[in-house]
Design a protein around this motif. Structure first.
Motif, PDB file in Angstrom:
ATOM      1  N   ILE A 108      -5.612   1.382   2.041  1.00 43.37           N
ATOM      2  CA  ILE A 108      -4.489   2.212   2.490  1.00 43.37           C
ATOM      3  C   ILE A 108      -3.179   1.541   2.065  1.00 43.37           C
ATOM      4  N   TYR A 109      -2.388   2.283   1.324  1.00 42.34           N
ATOM      5  CA  TYR A 109      -1.110   1.771   0.816  1.00 42.34           C
ATOM      6  C   TYR A 109       0.057   2.437   1.533  1.00 42.34           C
ATOM      7  N   GLY A 110       1.095   1.660   1.720  1.00 46.33           N
ATOM      8  CA  GLY A 110       2.362   2.229   2.173  1.00 46.33           C
ATOM      9  C   GLY A 110       3.313   2.213   0.986  1.00 46.33           C
ATOM     10  N   LEU A 111       3.846   3.385   0.632  1.00 43.04           N
ATOM     11  CA  LEU A 111       4.823   3.456  -0.462  1.00 43.04           C
ATOM     12  C   LEU A 111       6.185   3.667   0.189  1.00 43.04           C
ATOM     13  N   VAL A 159      -2.487   6.776   0.047  1.00 36.77           N
ATOM     14  CA  VAL A 159      -1.138   6.274  -0.230  1.00 36.77           C
ATOM     15  C   VAL A 159      -0.192   7.074   0.644  1.00 36.77           C
ATOM     16  N   ILE A 160       0.508   6.379   1.538  1.00 32.56           N
ATOM     17  CA  ILE A 160       1.392   7.069   2.482  1.00 32.56           C
ATOM     18  C   ILE A 160       2.832   6.728   2.156  1.00 32.56           C
ATOM     19  N   ILE A 191      -1.328   0.385   7.288  1.00 37.96           N
ATOM     20  CA  ILE A 191      -1.505   0.094   5.866  1.00 37.96           C
ATOM     21  C   ILE A 191      -1.992  -1.331   5.638  1.00 37.96           C
ATOM     22  N   GLU A 192      -2.628  -1.514   4.485  1.00 38.14           N
ATOM     23  CA  GLU A 192      -3.091  -2.851   4.117  1.00 38.14           C
ATOM     24  C   GLU A 192      -2.217  -3.413   2.995  1.00 38.14           C
ATOM     25  N   ARG A 246       0.231  -6.417   2.978  1.00 36.60           N
ATOM     26  CA  ARG A 246       1.168  -6.488   4.092  1.00 36.60           C
ATOM     27  C   ARG A 246       1.135  -7.870   4.732  1.00 36.60           C
ATOM     28  N   ASP A 247      -0.079  -8.407   4.923  1.00 34.26           N
ATOM     29  CA  ASP A 247      -0.197  -9.710   5.569  1.00 34.26           C
ATOM     30  C   ASP A 247       0.494 -10.802   4.766  1.00 34.26           C
ATOM     31  N   SER A 248       0.298 -10.808   3.438  1.00 36.32           N
ATOM     32  CA  SER A 248       0.886 -11.905   2.671  1.00 36.32           C
ATOM     33  C   SER A 248       2.408 -11.773   2.624  1.00 36.32           C
ATOM     34  N   ILE A 249       2.894 -10.551   2.562  1.00 37.91           N
ATOM     35  CA  ILE A 249       4.349 -10.373   2.506  1.00 37.91           C
ATOM     36  C   ILE A 249       4.977 -10.829   3.832  1.00 37.91           C
TER      37      ILE A 249
END
Lengths: 286, 122
Positions: free
Chosen positions: A31-34, A183-184, A196-197, A213-216
């Motif tokens: 799952i992506y967050g755009l 993709v959201i 999102i991941e 998301r976690d690494s950012i």
């Protein structure tokens, strides 16, 4: 190779460059967050990936196949946005039937079940639905279509808090049962931050961030203290760290840092984590 | 179990600690089944990978074990193990922040000790 590859895409309209040499990969089953501000190029990117708009340069491939004018590739993708692709006088229940003829994997029974959960009247004409119910209608299509790549452009536009909550829960339930790429694109960052991941941040047609998301978040922080203390700490940061913004109020200063976790902090300074929304605001300001 | 996205702690840690709390309070007794990854993810609206990451912390510590095709269970001896772990973390999690705040306010160690004793005698 499974996944969607976006390679060196550029697109301009008249006097504006909407996308500038965008290269991205959407992996299968994530799952992506755009995320991007208004006019950043999110919708253009999604339209190009799903072959509704054509790039000036670059190409998109889906599971290794070029997507342009390729039915097999296009059937693997589904995009919902503010555009209505159904005849205006068509009723919701008929739209479900039509979708089934284009996408054999569309689960009509599930779409009807979701309509009940959202209290969407399937006998209504699509054009007569309110903004919120137009979104709900499109989300139901997207959740029932069962293709490997689903793009949600502003899925919660006009939805009330209860319906937004229901949408996220259904999305996660669907995804857990049978992972697909979602993709959201949304402005409500706080709401999707934990859904999102992967995060993609786009600014003025260019990709600013593209990582998990976690690494950012693990590599970002806010450091606060007196102005002089904070300034000398910033001067001591390694080269990979980037100060993306700061606030000064009286003698107190906060700096927002990307690329450093703020461990080993000198006495007197305070570290706090940065959430996705704060990070987004700092990165996309100006 | 309370998951709070606004908190400084990452969500996967909050999930792990929430389950730990459940085990310590007896909500999840030893050898009982805990909710599935899907149930946790849907309920808290979090990505399943995040829920899995949190639960795997507990699997690595042998507090939770997975039965293939059945689900996840609280290990025997988990309560004892968690109590020991939380006791070990007590100083870092509670005492050091208490001392930091006492220093900022100029409260002496004698006063802090007196307050603690007063709290215990309640």
């Amino acid at each position: 190779m499974r996944g969607i590859e976006v390679k060196n895409i550029s697109k301009s309209f008249k006097d504006t460059q909407a996308l500038r040499n965008v290269t991205l990969t959407f992996e299968a089953g994530k799952i992506y967050g755009l995320l991007g501000r208004n006019g950043a190029g999110k919708s253009t990117l999604l339209n190009i990936i799903s072959n509704r708009k054509y790039p000036n340069e670059g190409y998109v491939s889906v599971d290794g196949m070029p997507s342009a004018e390729n039915d097999e590739a296009l059937r693997k993708m589904f995009l919902i946005n503010e555009m209505n692709l159904y005849p205006e006088s068509m009723k919701v229940k008929d739209a479900f039937k039509v979708t089934k003829t284009f996408y054999s994997s569309f689960d009509e029974a599930y779409a009807l079940k979701l309509s009940e959960m959202f209290e969407l009247n399937i006998k209504k004409k699509i054009k007569s639905l309110s903004t919120g119910y137009q979104s709900i209608f499109r989300n139901i299509l997207a959740l029932s279509v069962n293709v490997p790549y689903v793009f949600f452009d502003e899925p919660v536009l006009g939805l009330d808090a209860y319906h937004r909550d229901l949408f996220y829960k259904l999305l996660i339930e669907k995804y857990s049962e049978d992972p697909f790429t979602a993709v959201i694109s949304t402005h409500l960052i706080e709401e999707v931050a934990n859904v999102i991941e992967e995060v993609i941040i786009i600014k003025k047609g260019e990709i600013l961030k593209n990582q998990s998301r976690d690494s950012i978040l693990e590599n970002s922080c806010t450091i606060s203290g007196t102005v002089s203390q904070v300034d000398s700490y910033v001067a001591s940061l390694p080269a990979r760290a980037e100060v993306i913004g700061s606030d000064v109020i009286g003698g107190l200063k906060s700096v927002y840092i990307c690329g450093d976790d703020g461990a080993r902090l000198p006495e007197g300074l305070e570290r706090s984590t940065m959430d996705l929304q704060k990070l987004f605001i700092q990165l996309t300001s100006m | 179990m309370n998951i709070n996205p606004g908190q400084d702690k990452p969500i996967f840690i909050q999930i792990a600690e929430g389950i730990e709390d459940g085990i310590l309070t007896g909500a999840f007794p030893e050898e009982s089944q805990i909710p599935s990854i899907t149930e946790f993810s849907v309920n808290y609206k979090i990505n399943p990978a995040t829920a899995l990451k949190g639960i795997n912390l507990l699997v690595d510590e042998n507090i939770i074990y997975k039965k293939r095709g059945v689900g996840m269970f609280v290990a025997e001896g988990a309560v004892q193990k968690l109590r020991k772990k939380r006791q070990d973390q007590f100083y870092t999690n509670y005492i050091s922040s208490l001392i930091d705040e006492a220093r900022r306010l100029g409260i002496s160690s004698e006063d802090v000790i007196a307050m603690i004793e007063r709290g215990f005698s309640k």
